[in-house]
Design an enzyme around this catalytic site. Structure first.
Site, PDB file in Angstrom:
ATOM      1  N   TYR A  51      -0.301  -8.407   0.042  1.00 48.15           N
ATOM      2  CA  TYR A  51      -1.659  -8.914  -0.217  1.00 48.15           C
ATOM      3  C   TYR A  51      -1.623 -10.347  -0.764  1.00 48.15           C
ATOM      4  O   TYR A  51      -2.660 -10.966  -0.945  1.00 48.15           O
ATOM      5  CB  TYR A  51      -2.406  -8.034  -1.235  1.00 48.15           C
ATOM      6  CG  TYR A  51      -2.763  -6.647  -0.763  1.00 48.15           C
ATOM      7  CD1 TYR A  51      -2.550  -6.230   0.554  1.00 48.15           C
ATOM      8  CD2 TYR A  51      -3.335  -5.728  -1.652  1.00 48.15           C
ATOM      9  CE1 TYR A  51      -2.870  -4.941   0.962  1.00 48.15           C
ATOM     10  CE2 TYR A  51      -3.675  -4.442  -1.242  1.00 48.15           C
ATOM     11  CZ  TYR A  51      -3.434  -4.058   0.051  1.00 48.15           C
ATOM     12  OH  TYR A  51      -3.766  -2.778   0.445  1.00 48.15           O
ATOM     13  N   HIS A 104       3.817   1.628   2.365  1.00 48.63           N
ATOM     14  CA  HIS A 104       2.533   1.197   2.928  1.00 48.63           C
ATOM     15  C   HIS A 104       2.194   1.803   4.286  1.00 48.63           C
ATOM     16  O   HIS A 104       1.032   1.996   4.624  1.00 48.63           O
ATOM     17  CB  HIS A 104       2.518  -0.336   3.027  1.00 48.63           C
ATOM     18  CG  HIS A 104       1.163  -0.924   2.898  1.00 48.63           C
ATOM     19  ND1 HIS A 104       0.932  -2.162   2.378  1.00 48.63           N
ATOM     20  CD2 HIS A 104      -0.064  -0.456   3.224  1.00 48.63           C
ATOM     21  CE1 HIS A 104      -0.357  -2.418   2.378  1.00 48.63           C
ATOM     22  NE2 HIS A 104      -0.987  -1.404   2.900  1.00 48.63           N
TER      23      HIS A 104
HETATM   24  N1  LIG Z   1      -3.104   1.193   2.065  1.00 53.46           N
HETATM   25  C1  LIG Z   1      -3.680   0.516   3.026  1.00 53.46           C
HETATM   26  O1  LIG Z   1      -3.172   0.500   4.170  1.00 53.46           O
HETATM   27  C2  LIG Z   1      -4.955  -0.245   2.750  1.00 53.46           C
HETATM   28  C3  LIG Z   1      -5.650  -0.827   3.825  1.00 53.46           C
HETATM   29  C4  LIG Z   1      -6.838  -1.507   3.534  1.00 53.46           C
HETATM   30  C5  LIG Z   1      -7.289  -1.594   2.218  1.00 53.46           C
HETATM   31  N2  LIG Z   1      -6.572  -1.022   1.204  1.00 53.46           N
HETATM   32  C6  LIG Z   1      -7.043  -1.109  -0.215  1.00 53.46           C
HETATM   33  O2  LIG Z   1      -8.384  -0.650  -0.272  1.00 53.46           O
HETATM   34  C7  LIG Z   1      -9.197  -1.614  -0.937  1.00 53.46           C
HETATM   35  C8  LIG Z   1     -10.628  -1.530  -0.461  1.00 53.46           C
HETATM   36  O3  LIG Z   1     -10.742  -1.559   0.934  1.00 53.46           O
HETATM   37  P1  LIG Z   1     -11.581  -2.654   1.753  1.00 53.46           P
HETATM   38  O4  LIG Z   1     -11.632  -3.926   1.014  1.00 53.46           O
HETATM   39  O5  LIG Z   1     -11.015  -2.619   3.129  1.00 53.46           O
HETATM   40  O6  LIG Z   1     -13.028  -2.036   1.901  1.00 53.46           O
HETATM   41  P2  LIG Z   1     -14.295  -1.622   0.990  1.00 53.46           P
HETATM   42  O7  LIG Z   1     -13.930  -1.517  -0.432  1.00 53.46           O
HETATM   43  O8  LIG Z   1     -14.860  -0.456   1.708  1.00 53.46           O
HETATM   44  O9  LIG Z   1     -15.297  -2.824   1.236  1.00 53.46           O
HETATM   45  C9  LIG Z   1     -15.164  -4.073   0.652  1.00 53.46           C
HETATM   46  C10 LIG Z   1     -16.422  -4.852   1.034  1.00 53.46           C
HETATM   47  O10 LIG Z   1     -17.567  -4.237   0.423  1.00 53.46           O
HETATM   48  C11 LIG Z   1     -18.296  -5.184  -0.308  1.00 53.46           C
HETATM   49  N3  LIG Z   1     -18.816  -4.509  -1.526  1.00 53.46           N
HETATM   50  C12 LIG Z   1     -18.071  -3.842  -2.462  1.00 53.46           C
HETATM   51  N4  LIG Z   1     -18.887  -3.291  -3.387  1.00 53.46           N
HETATM   52  C13 LIG Z   1     -20.143  -3.616  -3.033  1.00 53.46           C
HETATM   53  C14 LIG Z   1     -21.412  -3.341  -3.601  1.00 53.46           C
HETATM   54  N5  LIG Z   1     -21.548  -2.595  -4.691  1.00 53.46           N
HETATM   55  N6  LIG Z   1     -22.523  -3.840  -2.978  1.00 53.46           N
HETATM   56  C15 LIG Z   1     -22.410  -4.579  -1.860  1.00 53.46           C
HETATM   57  N7  LIG Z   1     -21.230  -4.878  -1.269  1.00 53.46           N
HETATM   58  C16 LIG Z   1     -20.105  -4.396  -1.855  1.00 53.46           C
HETATM   59  C17 LIG Z   1     -17.350  -6.296  -0.634  1.00 53.46           C
HETATM   60  O11 LIG Z   1     -18.068  -7.508  -0.656  1.00 53.46           O
HETATM   61  P3  LIG Z   1     -18.069  -8.488  -1.942  1.00 53.46           P
HETATM   62  O12 LIG Z   1     -16.672  -8.990  -2.051  1.00 53.46           O
HETATM   63  O13 LIG Z   1     -19.090  -9.485  -1.524  1.00 53.46           O
HETATM   64  O14 LIG Z   1     -18.497  -7.675  -3.108  1.00 53.46           O
HETATM   65  C18 LIG Z   1     -16.388  -6.278   0.570  1.00 53.46           C
HETATM   66  O15 LIG Z   1     -16.911  -7.061   1.616  1.00 53.46           O
HETATM   67  C19 LIG Z   1      -8.482  -2.930  -0.649  1.00 53.46           C
HETATM   68  O16 LIG Z   1      -8.832  -3.913  -1.577  1.00 53.46           O
HETATM   69  C20 LIG Z   1      -7.039  -2.521  -0.768  1.00 53.46           C
HETATM   70  O17 LIG Z   1      -6.651  -2.513  -2.150  1.00 53.46           O
HETATM   71  C21 LIG Z   1      -5.426  -0.346   1.451  1.00 53.46           C
END
Ligand SMILES: NC(=O)c1ccc[n+]([C@@H]2O[C@H](COP(=O)([O-])OP(=O)(O)OC[C@H]3O[C@@H](n4cnc5c(N)ncnc54)[C@H](OP(=O)(O)O)[C@@H]3O)[C@@H](O)[C@H]2O)c1
Length: 288
Positions: A51, A104
């Site tokens: 990341y 991962h």
């Molecule tokens: N293990 C793996 O393979 C893997 C893969 C992908 C992700 N991950 C982990 O999962 C975490 C989260 O996943 P993700 O970032 O893909 O998706 P997510 O948490 O489903 O979505 C993030 C998005 O939602 C928005 N958001 C968050 N809270 C909000 C709220 N209360 N109101 C409005 N918009 C909101 C954020 O925008 P803003 O920034 O504008 O708030 C961002 O654009 C990652 O950070 C990472 O740590 C792991």
């Protein structure tokens, strides 16, 4: 080893919290975001060696009560498999502490060997828990057939539009905690604007995000939503303050669409990574 007596790292972490915080794709912004996350009572922070933000997470927690935090990082450099311990030490140096270390992806031909190295880290007391990400039922069955240390968690894409029920059921049956990534489906309209979510959000007077995250908690999954905005972080943590009835959870279950937002683990080992892997092996072989 006797299956019943196999260690599960989770025991060394007194209890896993109901919700965590995803740090990807944020970097310097984490210096302000993480203190907000901690002030909301969230103790689980998720990062990874790919990341490019472990240093920022480390800086953000430097003056926090670090003992109270669970720092989760991941091994994501299959082309450096021969330097597994070095990769871990590099992450540790950036973060200052790692409590939970995850593999991962189920890297083809490599993940079993990597799991043995993960076990060695755990058995040497370097981390309190080890787990996997993006493992399907076939991978998990294979893993449970030979492991000395059971994975504490399986982190996978999981939200109402893509529930991966076969995998989450298998995890539940085998005491493997499900950690949901992309739990908000990255705010996909099909989810956030759906009648079910709007109705429940009106009923409870909470945001659509809180309803979706609460759905995870009712299922016993740990969601790790990401945001660097104070308003959104505080909003998301509000999902701890109410609960959904069983029939409401079932209504949200009905939103399943098989809509994967992120990579498919079966195709994730891209040609780019294969190339990196080969280059790395050649370099190691000829000593440059
Ligand atoms: N293990 C793996 O393979 C893997 C893969 C992908 C992700 N991950 C982990 O999962 C975490 C989260 O996943 P993700 O970032 O893909 O998706 P997510 O948490 O489903 O979505 C993030 C998005 O939602 C928005 N958001 C968050 N809270 C909000 C709220 N209360 N109101 C409005 N918009 C909101 C954020 O925008 P803003 O920034 O504008 O708030 C961002 O654009 C990652 O950070 C990472 O740590 C792991």
């Amino acid at each position: 080893m006797d299956k019943e007596n196999r260690d599960c790292g989770e025991k060394r972490i007194s209890a896993l919290p109901q919700i965590g915080f995803g740090t990807y794709p944020h970097k310097e912004a984490l210096l302000e975001a993480i203190p907000v996350v901690i002030s909301c009572g969230c103790t689980l922070l998720d990062t990874s060696d790919n990341y490019d933000n472990e240093e920022w997470v480390g800086k953000a927690i430097a003056s926090a009560k670090r003992d109270e935090l669970i720092i989760c990082s991941k091994f994501s450099q299959p082309y450096r498999a021969l330097e597994f311990n070095k990769c871990f030490e590099e992450s540790l140096a950036k973060l200052g502490k790692i409590d939970m270390y995850l593999l991962h992806w189920p890297y083809p031909h490599l993940w079993k060997k990597l799991w043995v190295m993960m076990e060695e880290l755990y058995l040497a007391g370097k981390v309190s828990a080890i787990g996997v990400c993006n493992f399907d039922v076939t991978n998990l069955k294979e893993l449970l057939s030979f492991c000395r240390v059971k994975p504490c968690v399986n982190q996978l894409e999981c939200h109402p539009l893509f529930q991966q029920k076969e995998i989450t059921d298998y995890c539940r049956e085998n005491d493997i905690c499900v950690m949901s990534y992309s739990p908000l489906a990255r705010m996909n309209d099909a989810l956030m604007e759906s009648d079910v979510i709007k109705e429940l959000s009106g009923k409870y007077g909470v945001s659509a995000s809180q309803i979706v995250l609460r759905w995870d908690i009712e299922h016993g999954f740990i969601p790790i939503p990401a945001s660097a905005k104070e308003k959104h972080i505080v909003d998301n943590m509000g999902c701890l303050n109410f609960s959904l009835a069983e029939d409401e959870v079932a209504k949200i279950d009905g939103l399943e669409e098989g809509l994967r937002i992120r990579f498919d683990p079966k195709t994730r080992f891209t040609s780019r990574e294969k190339r990196k892997f080969l280059i790395r092996r050649i370099r190691l072989a000829i000593g440059i």
